[in-house]
Design a protein around this motif. Structure first.
Motif, mmCIF file in Angstrom:
data_model
loop_
_atom_site.group_PDB
_atom_site.id
_atom_site.type_symbol
_atom_site.label_atom_id
_atom_site.label_comp_id
_atom_site.label_asym_id
_atom_site.label_seq_id
_atom_site.Cartn_x
_atom_site.Cartn_y
_atom_site.Cartn_z
ATOM 1 N N ASP A 117 115.357 73.774 51.242
ATOM 2 C CA ASP A 117 114.404 73.094 50.373
ATOM 3 C C ASP A 117 114.829 73.407 48.948
ATOM 4 O O ASP A 117 114.729 74.550 48.501
ATOM 5 C CB ASP A 117 112.971 73.579 50.614
ATOM 6 C CG ASP A 117 112.414 73.090 51.936
ATOM 7 O OD1 ASP A 117 112.744 71.955 52.331
ATOM 8 O OD2 ASP A 117 111.652 73.831 52.573
ATOM 9 N N LYS A 173 114.389 72.917 44.952
ATOM 10 C CA LYS A 173 113.469 72.528 43.886
ATOM 11 C C LYS A 173 114.347 72.041 42.735
ATOM 12 O O LYS A 173 115.160 72.797 42.204
ATOM 13 C CB LYS A 173 112.612 73.711 43.455
ATOM 14 C CG LYS A 173 111.507 73.338 42.513
ATOM 15 C CD LYS A 173 110.587 74.529 42.268
ATOM 16 C CE LYS A 173 109.458 74.140 41.358
ATOM 17 N NZ LYS A 173 108.599 75.296 41.075
ATOM 18 N N THR A 192 109.694 67.276 38.380
ATOM 19 C CA THR A 192 110.217 68.289 39.285
ATOM 20 C C THR A 192 109.798 67.925 40.696
ATOM 21 O O THR A 192 108.662 67.528 40.932
ATOM 22 C CB THR A 192 109.673 69.688 38.922
ATOM 23 O OG1 THR A 192 110.031 69.975 37.570
ATOM 24 C CG2 THR A 192 110.251 70.755 39.826
ATOM 25 N N THR A 246 110.918 68.378 45.246
ATOM 26 C CA THR A 246 111.566 69.144 46.299
ATOM 27 C C THR A 246 112.378 68.203 47.177
ATOM 28 O O THR A 246 111.900 67.141 47.555
ATOM 29 C CB THR A 246 110.522 69.879 47.161
ATOM 30 O OG1 THR A 246 109.739 70.720 46.314
ATOM 31 C CG2 THR A 246 111.179 70.722 48.229
ATOM 32 N N SER A 299 114.475 68.216 50.768
ATOM 33 C CA SER A 299 114.797 68.937 51.997
ATOM 34 C C SER A 299 116.102 68.391 52.544
ATOM 35 O O SER A 299 116.277 67.173 52.641
ATOM 36 C CB SER A 299 113.697 68.745 53.034
ATOM 37 O OG SER A 299 112.494 69.314 52.575
#
Length: 100
Positions: A69, A71, A83, A85, A87
């Motif tokens: 993950d 960021k 911002t 995430t 995966s």
């Protein structure tokens, strides 16, 4: 003399067959480099390039991959930023990145 001809190849095999175990910091750096390269390749031609910064990465080591993950802070051409995430799955040799 005969023992040298047996032991020398054995030591060479042992010396070259073992890989150095990477530290947690080295793994994170390599994962961030792999994802950065992947994101650069995914940008569409003819569109102003997006700039991004890897903020952090959390990962789990699977049998053949790292499940990650990331960021990521994304800077758009109009000056705004966000911002998010991402995966993904990264191979153990850091050469292949795929969606998870």
């Amino acid at each position: 003399m005969k023992s040298i001809s047996i032991l020398l190849p054995a030591f060479l095999l042992l010396g070259t067959g073992c890989q150095r175990k990477l530290s947690g910091t080295e793994i994170k750096e390599n994962l961030e480099k792999a994802m950065s390269g992947y994101l650069r390749k995914q940008q569409r031609p003819g569109v102003p390039p997006l700039k991004f910064e890897m903020v952090d990465v959390a990962y789990f080591e699977d049998e053949n991959n790292y499940l990650c993950d990331f960021k990521v802070k994304l800077y758009r051409p109009d000056g705004s930023d966000t911002t998010g995430t991402i995966s993904s799955k990264v191979s153990k040799d850091f050469s292949t990145v795929s969606k998870r």
